[in-house]
Design an enzyme around this catalytic site. Structure first.
Site, PDB file in Angstrom:
ATOM      1  N   GLN A 110     -45.114  49.272-105.371  1.00 56.49           N
ATOM      2  CA  GLN A 110     -45.169  50.512-104.606  1.00 56.49           C
ATOM      3  C   GLN A 110     -46.599  50.865-104.245  1.00 56.49           C
ATOM      4  O   GLN A 110     -47.552  50.257-104.730  1.00 56.49           O
ATOM      5  CB  GLN A 110     -44.546  51.646-105.422  1.00 56.49           C
ATOM      6  CG  GLN A 110     -45.185  51.845-106.780  1.00 56.49           C
ATOM      7  CD  GLN A 110     -44.401  52.803-107.671  1.00 56.49           C
ATOM      8  OE1 GLN A 110     -44.869  53.897-107.953  1.00 56.49           O
ATOM      9  NE2 GLN A 110     -43.220  52.387-108.117  1.00 56.49           N
ATOM     10  N   HIS A 112     -48.839  54.699-102.884  1.00 57.31           N
ATOM     11  CA  HIS A 112     -48.717  56.141-102.665  1.00 57.31           C
ATOM     12  C   HIS A 112     -49.614  56.550-101.501  1.00 57.31           C
ATOM     13  O   HIS A 112     -50.753  56.094-101.401  1.00 57.31           O
ATOM     14  CB  HIS A 112     -49.093  56.904-103.935  1.00 57.31           C
ATOM     15  CG  HIS A 112     -48.333  56.453-105.136  1.00 57.31           C
ATOM     16  ND1 HIS A 112     -46.965  56.583-105.244  1.00 57.31           N
ATOM     17  CD2 HIS A 112     -48.734  55.823-106.269  1.00 57.31           C
ATOM     18  CE1 HIS A 112     -46.567  56.079-106.404  1.00 57.31           C
ATOM     19  NE2 HIS A 112     -47.622  55.605-107.036  1.00 57.31           N
ATOM     20  N   GLU A 137     -53.240  57.539-109.396  1.00 52.49           N
ATOM     21  CA  GLU A 137     -52.801  57.346-110.783  1.00 52.49           C
ATOM     22  C   GLU A 137     -53.833  56.519-111.548  1.00 52.49           C
ATOM     23  O   GLU A 137     -54.525  55.692-110.966  1.00 52.49           O
ATOM     24  CB  GLU A 137     -51.476  56.573-110.829  1.00 52.49           C
ATOM     25  CG  GLU A 137     -50.334  57.216-110.098  1.00 52.49           C
ATOM     26  CD  GLU A 137     -49.114  56.306-110.000  1.00 52.49           C
ATOM     27  OE1 GLU A 137     -48.002  56.830-110.084  1.00 52.49           O
ATOM     28  OE2 GLU A 137     -49.277  55.080-109.814  1.00 52.49           O
ATOM     29  N   HIS A 276     -49.099  48.246-106.040  1.00 50.14           N
ATOM     30  CA  HIS A 276     -49.182  47.999-107.478  1.00 50.14           C
ATOM     31  C   HIS A 276     -47.793  48.011-108.093  1.00 50.14           C
ATOM     32  O   HIS A 276     -46.832  48.500-107.488  1.00 50.14           O
ATOM     33  CB  HIS A 276     -50.054  49.051-108.168  1.00 50.14           C
ATOM     34  CG  HIS A 276     -49.531  50.456-108.003  1.00 50.14           C
ATOM     35  ND1 HIS A 276     -49.835  51.235-106.916  1.00 50.14           N
ATOM     36  CD2 HIS A 276     -48.714  51.227-108.775  1.00 50.14           C
ATOM     37  CE1 HIS A 276     -49.241  52.410-107.026  1.00 50.14           C
ATOM     38  NE2 HIS A 276     -48.556  52.428-108.155  1.00 50.14           N
ATOM     39  N   ARG A 295     -42.066  52.194-101.448  1.00 48.46           N
ATOM     40  CA  ARG A 295     -41.749  50.993-102.232  1.00 48.46           C
ATOM     41  C   ARG A 295     -41.857  49.725-101.389  1.00 48.46           C
ATOM     42  O   ARG A 295     -41.636  49.744-100.186  1.00 48.46           O
ATOM     43  CB  ARG A 295     -40.346  51.118-102.837  1.00 48.46           C
ATOM     44  CG  ARG A 295     -40.268  52.219-103.882  1.00 48.46           C
ATOM     45  CD  ARG A 295     -38.875  52.421-104.442  1.00 48.46           C
ATOM     46  NE  ARG A 295     -38.888  53.520-105.394  1.00 48.46           N
ATOM     47  CZ  ARG A 295     -38.788  54.805-105.049  1.00 48.46           C
ATOM     48  NH1 ARG A 295     -38.645  55.132-103.770  1.00 48.46           N
ATOM     49  NH2 ARG A 295     -38.828  55.743-105.965  1.00 48.46           N
TER      50      ARG A 295
END
EC number: 5.3.1.8
Length: 423
Positions: A110, A112, A137, A276, A295
């Protein structure tokens, strides 16, 4: 007596199917250590521990002097606890979600979106993109932790194109040849060629992907049975991914993305638009408060291929370059600081030897959440002297500008992680 601004929390556990089972899970072990009444079901997965104010896992307050039941309710009525800059910058909300993850089977590949794209996607398709925020993240390994992160150096991808004909077939000869030719060119040409190759893979017909994957699985299985080592093309990992996600296009992503195995204490930072996937292991994770995920594979869920191929960062880097290194504190010899290039969160790791009898958690102009991974202490603050016993798995909310004294109750090393927002 002053109202308490430091208090223990009971945090939500998420039992997603990819989590480690029962007491094999660090999430379950932390839960069992911190709560003597916790019943760990050995046949159920314990995937994530959520420490924060997210609506799907708002932490409960374990202090009967406080009338509010949850952390989000308390923060709403005690805005100064966030810290002056944090309160103003993030509209009176805790800007991060702190987690522990225990991964048994891979999570989806996925990426972001950045804030600009998140706002656009949320307007266009709120059913897939539920908010307008970015979601950087960071993962810090608690046990050996395996993941995919960012595009490999082009030289490595070209080597896989030579060694894995099924991979080259899906990319197509023209795109593969062009990638080889641009290896020595400028970064823009490399990124454009890499995007073309990845897009060819992602836009392949499902039937063709399944055919090529079956051919590759058969070839690796036969070679392995004959005693040949297939690790130069990640044979064991490919077979494992195919067993878990048969026919999934994400199985081929291992030839595009860096494979990292983090040792405990090592970290990776996942900025916007970086592809990642977490594959296996236990980690501490912190992120901005968002549920936006685009995704790319290893998933039965919706894959937005056009958005994915357009948004990704096609800057190759080595697996070594994907490691995020902490800095040692100048003020505290036991403190390491993981401070990513985003305003939403910072993680602090504290390792105190058992020979120390007392340790002071320094005050910050930010609300913070502290997790005890190892050790047993009695916590107290200058404003409220009521002691708070904390042991492995214990979670403590610390309001802005509050210091906490930790008295070690046994001569064992402490390992503490603390999430905060350093503006």
């Amino acid at each position: 007596m002053a109202a308490p601004r430091v208090f223990p929390l009971s945090c939500a556990v998420q039992q997603y199917a990819w989590g480690k089972m029962g007491s094999n899970s660090e999430v379950a072990r932390l839960l069992a250590s911190s709560d003597p009444l916790a019943q760990i079901a050995e046949d159920k997965p314990y995937a994530e521990l959520w420490m924060g104010t997210h609506p799907r896992g708002d932490a409960k307050i374990l202090d009967n002097r406080i009338s509010q039941k949850t952390l989000s309710q308390w923060i709403a009525e005690n805005q100064d606890s966030l810290g002056s800059k944090v309160k103003d910058t993030f509209n009176g909300n805790l800007p991060f979600l702190f987690k522990v993850l225990s991964v048994e089977t891979p999570l989806s590949i996925q990426a972001h979106p950045n804030k600009e794209l998140a706002e656009k996607l949320h307007l266009q398709a709120p059913q897939h993109y539920p908010d307008a925020n970015h979601k950087p993240e960071m993962a810090i390994a608690l046990t050996p932790f395996q993941g995919l992160c960012g595009f490999r150096p082009v030289e490595e991808i070209v080597t896989f194109l030579k060694k894995v004909p099924e991979f080259q077939f899906l990319i197509g000869d023209e795109a593969a040849t062009h990638l080889k030719q641009t290896m020595s060119h400028d970064s823009q040409a490399v990124a454009s060629s890499l995007q073309s190759c990845f897009s060819h893979l992602m836009k392949s017909e499902k039937k063709v992907v399944v055919e090529q994957l079956n051919l590759l699985v058969k070839r690796i299985s036969q070679q392995a049975a004959a005693g040949n080592n297939m690790e130069d093309i990640f044979g064991e990992l490919l077979l494992q991914l195919h067993q878990q996600y048969p026919g999934d296009i994400g199985c081929f992503a291992i030839y595009f993305l860096n494979l990292l195995t983090l040792k405990p204490g090592e970290a990776m930072f996942l900025e916007a638009n970086v592809p990642h996937a977490y594959l296996k292991g236990d980690c501490v994770e912190c992120m901005a408060c968002s549920d936006n995920t685009v995704r790319a594979g290893l998933t039965p869920k919706f894959i937005d291929v056009p958005t994915l191929c357009e948004m990704l960062s096609y800057t190759p880097s080595s697996s070594k370059d994907r490691l995020f290194l902490p800095t040692r504190s100048q003020e505290d010899p036991y403190l390491s600081i993981y401070d990513p290039p985003v305003p939403d969160f910072t993680i602090m790791k504290t390792e105190v030897p058992g020979s120390v009898t007392e340790y002071k958690v320094l005050a910050l102009d930010s609300a913070s959440i502290l997790l005890m991974v190892q050790g047993t202490v009695i916590a107290s603050t200058p404003t409220t002297q009521t002691p708070i016993p904390l042991q492995r798995g214990g979670v403590l909310f610390i309001g802005a500008n509050e210091s906490v004294s930790l008295k070690l109750t046994e001569p064992k090393d402490l390992l503490i992680f603390r999430a905060c927002c350093l503006l």
